[in-house]
Design a protein around this motif. Structure first.
Motif, mmCIF file in Angstrom:
data_model
loop_
_atom_site.group_PDB
_atom_site.id
_atom_site.type_symbol
_atom_site.label_atom_id
_atom_site.label_comp_id
_atom_site.label_asym_id
_atom_site.label_seq_id
_atom_site.Cartn_x
_atom_site.Cartn_y
_atom_site.Cartn_z
ATOM 1 N N SER A 1 0.830 -1.213 0.000
ATOM 2 C CA SER A 1 0.000 0.000 0.000
ATOM 3 C C SER A 1 0.858 1.255 0.000
ATOM 4 N N TYR A 2 1.952 1.245 0.761
ATOM 5 C CA TYR A 2 2.831 2.410 0.814
ATOM 6 C C TYR A 2 3.485 2.668 -0.544
ATOM 7 N N SER A 3 3.869 1.599 -1.235
ATOM 8 C CA SER A 3 4.480 1.772 -2.554
ATOM 9 C C SER A 3 3.490 2.395 -3.535
ATOM 10 N N LEU A 4 2.237 1.950 -3.489
ATOM 11 C CA LEU A 4 1.202 2.557 -4.337
ATOM 12 C C LEU A 4 0.952 4.004 -3.941
ATOM 13 N N CYS A 5 1.010 4.274 -2.649
ATOM 14 C CA CYS A 5 0.776 5.629 -2.149
ATOM 15 C C CYS A 5 1.862 6.588 -2.617
ATOM 16 N N ILE A 6 3.072 6.085 -2.805
ATOM 17 C CA ILE A 6 4.175 6.912 -3.304
ATOM 18 C C ILE A 6 4.035 7.155 -4.801
ATOM 19 N N ALA A 7 3.717 6.090 -5.551
ATOM 20 C CA ALA A 7 3.676 6.180 -7.009
ATOM 21 C C ALA A 7 2.448 6.923 -7.515
ATOM 22 N N LEU A 8 1.292 6.723 -6.871
ATOM 23 C CA LEU A 8 0.032 7.255 -7.397
ATOM 24 C C LEU A 8 0.005 8.779 -7.507
ATOM 25 N N PRO A 9 0.393 9.545 -6.481
ATOM 26 C CA PRO A 9 0.358 11.014 -6.620
ATOM 27 C C PRO A 9 1.254 11.521 -7.751
ATOM 28 N N LEU A 10 2.435 10.905 -7.905
ATOM 29 C CA LEU A 10 3.320 11.308 -8.991
ATOM 30 C C LEU A 10 2.688 11.020 -10.352
ATOM 31 N N MET A 11 2.058 9.864 -10.480
ATOM 32 C CA MET A 11 1.419 9.507 -11.743
ATOM 33 C C MET A 11 0.312 10.491 -12.082
ATOM 34 N N LEU A 12 -0.475 10.854 -11.102
ATOM 35 C CA LEU A 12 -1.566 11.810 -11.336
ATOM 36 C C LEU A 12 -1.023 13.173 -11.742
ATOM 37 N N PHE A 13 0.040 13.615 -11.070
ATOM 38 C CA PHE A 13 0.634 14.914 -11.402
ATOM 39 C C PHE A 13 1.176 14.907 -12.828
ATOM 40 N N PHE A 14 1.946 13.873 -13.170
ATOM 41 C CA PHE A 14 2.531 13.801 -14.497
ATOM 42 C C PHE A 14 1.436 13.743 -15.569
ATOM 43 N N GLY A 15 0.419 12.918 -15.332
ATOM 44 C CA GLY A 15 -0.643 12.766 -16.316
ATOM 45 C C GLY A 15 -1.385 14.063 -16.581
ATOM 46 N N TYR B 1 -3.482 1.928 -10.810
ATOM 47 C CA TYR B 1 -2.924 1.980 -9.464
ATOM 48 C C TYR B 1 -4.000 2.316 -8.437
ATOM 49 N N SER B 2 -4.919 3.179 -8.817
ATOM 50 C CA SER B 2 -5.981 3.596 -7.885
ATOM 51 C C SER B 2 -6.882 2.418 -7.518
ATOM 52 N N VAL B 3 -7.216 1.602 -8.524
ATOM 53 C CA VAL B 3 -8.048 0.426 -8.241
ATOM 54 C C VAL B 3 -7.317 -0.521 -7.302
ATOM 55 N N HIS B 4 -6.019 -0.689 -7.521
ATOM 56 C CA HIS B 4 -5.234 -1.550 -6.635
ATOM 57 C C HIS B 4 -5.175 -0.963 -5.227
ATOM 58 N N PHE B 5 -5.060 0.370 -5.133
ATOM 59 C CA PHE B 5 -4.875 1.001 -3.831
ATOM 60 C C PHE B 5 -6.182 1.087 -3.043
ATOM 61 N N PHE B 6 -7.238 1.575 -3.680
ATOM 62 C CA PHE B 6 -8.495 1.808 -2.956
ATOM 63 C C PHE B 6 -9.383 0.577 -2.885
ATOM 64 N N ALA B 7 -9.457 -0.198 -3.972
ATOM 65 C CA ALA B 7 -10.319 -1.382 -3.974
ATOM 66 C C ALA B 7 -9.590 -2.628 -3.493
ATOM 67 N N GLU B 8 -8.247 -2.534 -3.424
ATOM 68 C CA GLU B 8 -7.429 -3.667 -2.983
ATOM 69 C C GLU B 8 -7.785 -4.936 -3.747
ATOM 70 N N ILE B 9 -7.872 -4.780 -5.081
ATOM 71 C CA ILE B 9 -8.333 -5.880 -5.916
ATOM 72 C C ILE B 9 -7.384 -7.076 -5.861
ATOM 73 N N ARG B 10 -6.103 -6.807 -5.622
ATOM 74 C CA ARG B 10 -5.154 -7.924 -5.580
ATOM 75 C C ARG B 10 -5.424 -8.832 -4.383
ATOM 76 N N PHE B 11 -6.022 -8.282 -3.329
ATOM 77 C CA PHE B 11 -6.344 -9.097 -2.151
ATOM 78 C C PHE B 11 -7.705 -9.772 -2.302
ATOM 79 N N GLN B 12 -8.548 -9.227 -3.193
ATOM 80 C CA GLN B 12 -9.889 -9.771 -3.360
ATOM 81 C C GLN B 12 -9.929 -10.861 -4.440
ATOM 82 N N ASN B 13 -9.286 -10.584 -5.580
ATOM 83 C CA ASN B 13 -9.319 -11.524 -6.696
ATOM 84 C C ASN B 13 -8.040 -11.352 -7.506
#
Length: 386
Positions: A8-22, A57-69
């Motif tokens: 979760s921390y790794s996604l939290c680091i990458a996601l804001p940068l991705m949003l800014f760049f995009g 990344y957002s779906v992985h971070f907020f929905a935690e899809i990797r833990f669900q399916n």
């Protein structure tokens, strides 16, 4: 098993940068000139690709899809990466070829993406877990990586064509301004292979792959920012050298057995031009020289390649280097920067690099003249001061 906090921390680091760049790629302004329209289109395509990855990344971070399916997470990743491969390559290739993105090409790649996504869904959600499903996932991953290699090869070929065009038509090293495209492409290939191997990566190491994407996108962002400074100059080269109706077809050098009769006039006029040291003009282009010599630039380019076995830029640089060596011997009071400027080079550092390559001056070699060794030592001292 995957470590929830680290993931979760790794996604939290990458996601804001991705949003800014995009969002920056899509909405940041560019100079209000028509020539920047292609640059802006490329950057917006890239911005959409980065935001698409950010959504993943957002779906992985907020929905935690990797833990669900896990299978659904892999399917989402494969589909997203396949589409992003096309968007990334299109954004970069269009910087070199403004006509690359066509409706037909767009529809072909969208259909390929839909087919890939559908088949991946069948493998991951339709097949029972076991050896057959693993083999199916392997096939899809190989497809994904192969697709990435094909797109990367297309981009590298476009880059090499662009560099050849710059070298064959301009005395300055314009190709250096687009070198980042080649560097980024090879980096993207490595990163793309990682995307294909991600389904087989042990869960506890997934965060390493996520964090490794951070410098990848930072480099992309910095490259686009820096390229904005040189884009107008490079684009003007591409526009000025587009084939026109008045140009004759390029002459196949390999098929020539002797100089065509039409080349005799070029040789005579070129000898006078060299004697007058016309090659010292800053920013000299093949088009300008062809106008001075009153000849066709295609014939002139073919003549230079046939006679000197060099591109236009390499040939002009060799003339300037010989002139600079004469200046080094006859005008010892001049600095390296002054000699570089008088010899027509872009900068002292560019002159020093070419001189070292030409003279192999890292170490004086026995048998060479003492004056050349002195020149080399002077260049090395000056280089340390730059």
């Amino acid at each position: 098993m995957i470590t929830h906090p680290i993931y979760s921390y790794s996604l939290c680091i990458a996601l804001p940068l991705m949003l800014f760049f995009g969002f920056y790629f899509i909405f940041a302004p560019v100079p209000d000139k028509a020539i920047f329209s292609n640059y802006l289109r490329s950057r917006r395509v890239m911005g959409f690709a980065v935001l698409l990855l950010a959504a993943n990344y957002s779906v992985h971070f907020f929905a935690e899809i990797r833990f669900q399916n896990v299978d659904a997470a892999i399917l989402m990743n494969l589909s997203t990466y396949f589409l992003c491969y096309w968007l990334f390559s299109s954004a970069l290739t269009t910087l070199l070829d403004r006509f690359y993105i066509t409706r037909r090409r767009f529809m072909v790649h969208v259909c390929q993406w839909l087919l890939f996504t559908a088949l991946s869904g069948v493998v991951l959600l339709g097949l029972p877990k076991g050896l057959i499903q693993k083999m199916g996932i392997l096939v899809m991953c190989v497809w994904l990586v192969t697709y990435g290699f094909v797109l990367a090869r297309r981009l590298i070929l476009a880059y090499r064509r662009a560099v050849r065009l710059c070298d064959d038509t301009h005395s300055d090293n314009v190709g250096a301004y687009i070198q980042w495209l080649s560097i980024f492409t090879y980096w993207a290939v490595i990163f793309g292979v990682g995307c294909g191997l991600l389904p087989f990566l042990p869960d506890k190491y997934v965060y390493i792959w996520i964090l490794s994407s951070v410098p990848f996108y930072i480099y992309l962002y910095c490259s686009y920012m820096n390229y904005l400074l040189f884009y107008e100059q490079v684009e003007q080269v591409f526009e000025s050298e587009m084939p026109s109706e008045g140009d004759v077809s390029a002459i196949a050098i390999g098929e020539m057995q002797a100089l065509p009769p039409s080349f005799s006039d070029i040789a005579e006029r070129l000898a006078v031009w060299i004697e007058e040291k016309g090659y010292l003009k800053l920013g000299l282009t093949l088009k300008e020289l062809s106008e001075i010599l009153k000849t066709n630039r295609t014939y002139l380019s073919s003549y230079i390649k046939l006679v000197y076995q060099l591109s236009f830029r390499e040939w002009i640089s060799s003339l300037r280097l010989e002139y600079a060596k004469t200046m080094l011997k006859e005008c010892p009071e001049l600095t390296i920067a002054e000699i570089a400027e008088k010899s027509g080079f872009q900068s002292a550092s560019h002159f020093i690099r070419l001189f070292k390559e030409k003279e192999e001056c890292s170490q004086p070699v026995g048998g060479r003249s003492k004056s050349v060794a002195v020149h080399k030592n002077a260049l090395n001292k000056e280089m340390r001061m730059l």
